[in-house]
Scaffold this motif. Structure first.
Motif, PDB file in Angstrom:
ATOM      1  N   ILE A 100      34.983 -47.361  64.415  1.00  0.00           N
ATOM      2  CA  ILE A 100      34.628 -46.603  63.254  1.00  0.00           C
ATOM      3  C   ILE A 100      34.282 -47.815  62.348  1.00  0.00           C
ATOM      4  N   TYR A 101      33.215 -47.140  61.640  1.00  0.00           N
ATOM      5  CA  TYR A 101      32.489 -47.764  60.595  1.00  0.00           C
ATOM      6  C   TYR A 101      32.897 -46.986  59.214  1.00  0.00           C
ATOM      7  N   LEU A 102      33.893 -47.653  58.466  1.00  0.00           N
ATOM      8  CA  LEU A 102      34.328 -46.942  57.162  1.00  0.00           C
ATOM      9  C   LEU A 102      33.699 -47.644  56.041  1.00  0.00           C
ATOM     10  N   GLN A 140      38.689 -50.364  66.809  1.00  0.00           N
ATOM     11  CA  GLN A 140      38.345 -51.405  65.901  1.00  0.00           C
ATOM     12  C   GLN A 140      37.751 -50.792  64.601  1.00  0.00           C
ATOM     13  N   ILE A 141      38.086 -50.927  63.462  1.00  0.00           N
ATOM     14  CA  ILE A 141      37.745 -50.284  62.121  1.00  0.00           C
ATOM     15  C   ILE A 141      36.996 -51.200  61.398  1.00  0.00           C
ATOM     16  N   ASN A 142      35.869 -51.211  61.286  1.00  0.00           N
ATOM     17  CA  ASN A 142      35.014 -52.263  60.361  1.00  0.00           C
ATOM     18  C   ASN A 142      34.778 -51.468  59.036  1.00  0.00           C
ATOM     19  N   CYS A 143      35.073 -52.176  58.004  1.00  0.00           N
ATOM     20  CA  CYS A 143      34.793 -51.731  56.663  1.00  0.00           C
ATOM     21  C   CYS A 143      33.591 -52.175  55.754  1.00  0.00           C
ATOM     22  N   ILE A 144      33.027 -51.205  55.248  1.00  0.00           N
ATOM     23  CA  ILE A 144      31.846 -51.811  54.376  1.00  0.00           C
ATOM     24  C   ILE A 144      32.224 -51.304  53.045  1.00  0.00           C
ATOM     25  N   MET A 155      39.887 -52.626  51.502  1.00  0.00           N
ATOM     26  CA  MET A 155      38.880 -52.752  52.580  1.00  0.00           C
ATOM     27  C   MET A 155      39.198 -53.982  53.386  1.00  0.00           C
ATOM     28  N   GLN A 156      39.133 -55.000  52.636  1.00  0.00           N
ATOM     29  CA  GLN A 156      39.458 -56.197  53.554  1.00  0.00           C
ATOM     30  C   GLN A 156      40.507 -56.250  54.319  1.00  0.00           C
ATOM     31  N   ARG A 157      41.646 -55.820  53.740  1.00  0.00           N
ATOM     32  CA  ARG A 157      43.062 -55.901  54.462  1.00  0.00           C
ATOM     33  C   ARG A 157      42.876 -54.692  55.603  1.00  0.00           C
ATOM     34  N   ILE A 158      42.008 -53.663  55.747  1.00  0.00           N
ATOM     35  CA  ILE A 158      42.101 -52.741  56.705  1.00  0.00           C
ATOM     36  C   ILE A 158      41.300 -53.730  57.573  1.00  0.00           C
ATOM     37  N   GLU A 160      40.896 -56.914  58.303  1.00  0.00           N
ATOM     38  CA  GLU A 160      41.846 -57.649  58.892  1.00  0.00           C
ATOM     39  C   GLU A 160      42.594 -57.227  59.939  1.00  0.00           C
ATOM     40  N   ILE A 161      43.327 -56.123  59.558  1.00  0.00           N
ATOM     41  CA  ILE A 161      44.201 -55.777  60.439  1.00  0.00           C
ATOM     42  C   ILE A 161      43.559 -54.764  61.607  1.00  0.00           C
ATOM     43  N   HIS A 162      42.579 -54.172  61.405  1.00  0.00           N
ATOM     44  CA  HIS A 162      41.933 -53.199  62.575  1.00  0.00           C
ATOM     45  C   HIS A 162      40.580 -53.564  62.925  1.00  0.00           C
ATOM     46  N   GLY A 163      39.895 -54.624  62.408  1.00  0.00           N
ATOM     47  CA  GLY A 163      38.724 -55.005  62.717  1.00  0.00           C
ATOM     48  C   GLY A 163      38.395 -56.275  63.107  1.00  0.00           C
ATOM     49  N   GLY A 164      39.125 -57.241  63.079  1.00  0.00           N
ATOM     50  CA  GLY A 164      38.963 -58.561  63.709  1.00  0.00           C
ATOM     51  C   GLY A 164      37.994 -59.430  62.479  1.00  0.00           C
ATOM     52  N   ASP A 165      37.596 -60.594  63.130  1.00  0.00           N
ATOM     53  CA  ASP A 165      36.900 -61.619  62.066  1.00  0.00           C
ATOM     54  C   ASP A 165      35.606 -61.158  61.251  1.00  0.00           C
TER      55      ASP A 165
END
Length: 178
Positions: A100-102, A140-144, A155-158, A160-165
């Motif tokens: 998911i791209y959030l 995997q949740i990537n945040c923009i 968003m950084q926390r999301i 880190e928890i769901h999206g990886g490096d």
């Protein structure tokens, strides 16, 4: 292979949604035709899914054009009100994506639609728990983060928890539209 875009359509995005939609279309056009996608916008407590609402579609030129035409002409994606991403994320998870791209400027919203950070993180944890068999999350949740840095780093926390490096990106004002 299976991607869902979850995009903020709150009032904060009023001046920027056209640029976001251009970037969304550009991103869609980089997908391989065998990949599948869905798009869900959020505003207030609503999740506005681009048809077909319950299925992902292949990322071929026709499906991308149909999706973007609906976004631009349906009258449903008009920035207004506050934002609460929970219902949109629930709908996104039902599509069984790999990623998911959030995208949001202020993911926790404000006013009556404001979601406390810990509540948001907890609900996302419930939606996307760690698999006890392999220690990984299903999605995997990537945040923009768009335009405004969040002092709470939500968003950084999301990411880190769901999206990886590489799960977090911040797009600052000087980079918009380039």
């Amino acid at each position: 292979k299976r991607i869902v875009y979850v995009v903020d359509a709150s009032g904060l995005m009023l001046l920027h949604l056209s640029t976001v939609l251009e970037e969304l279309e550009r991103s869609l056009r980089t997908l391989h035709p065998k990949q599948e996608f869905g798009i869900i916008f959020f505003q207030q407590d609503d999740a506005i899914a681009v048809p077909p609402r319950r299925d992902l579609v292949f990322a071929n030129a026709l499906n991308i054009s149909k999706a973007m035409q609906w976004v631009n002409t349906s009258g449903k994606v008009i920035p207004s009100g506050g934002s609460n991403p929970i219902n949109a994320m629930k709908n996104a998870m039902k599509l069984k994506p790999d990623v998911i791209y959030l995208l949001s400027e202020n993911i926790t919203g404000a006013g009556r639609y404001e979601v406390p950070v810990e509540q948001l993180l907890g609900e996302l944890d419930d939606l996307n728990p760690i698999d006890s068999r392999n220690g990984l999350r299903r999605v995997q949740i990537n945040c923009i983060q768009y335009l405004t840095q969040d002092p709470l780093r939500t968003m950084q926390r999301i990411a880190e928890i769901h999206g990886g490096d590489d799960g977090y990106t911040f797009i600052e004002r000087g980079r918009v539209g380039r």
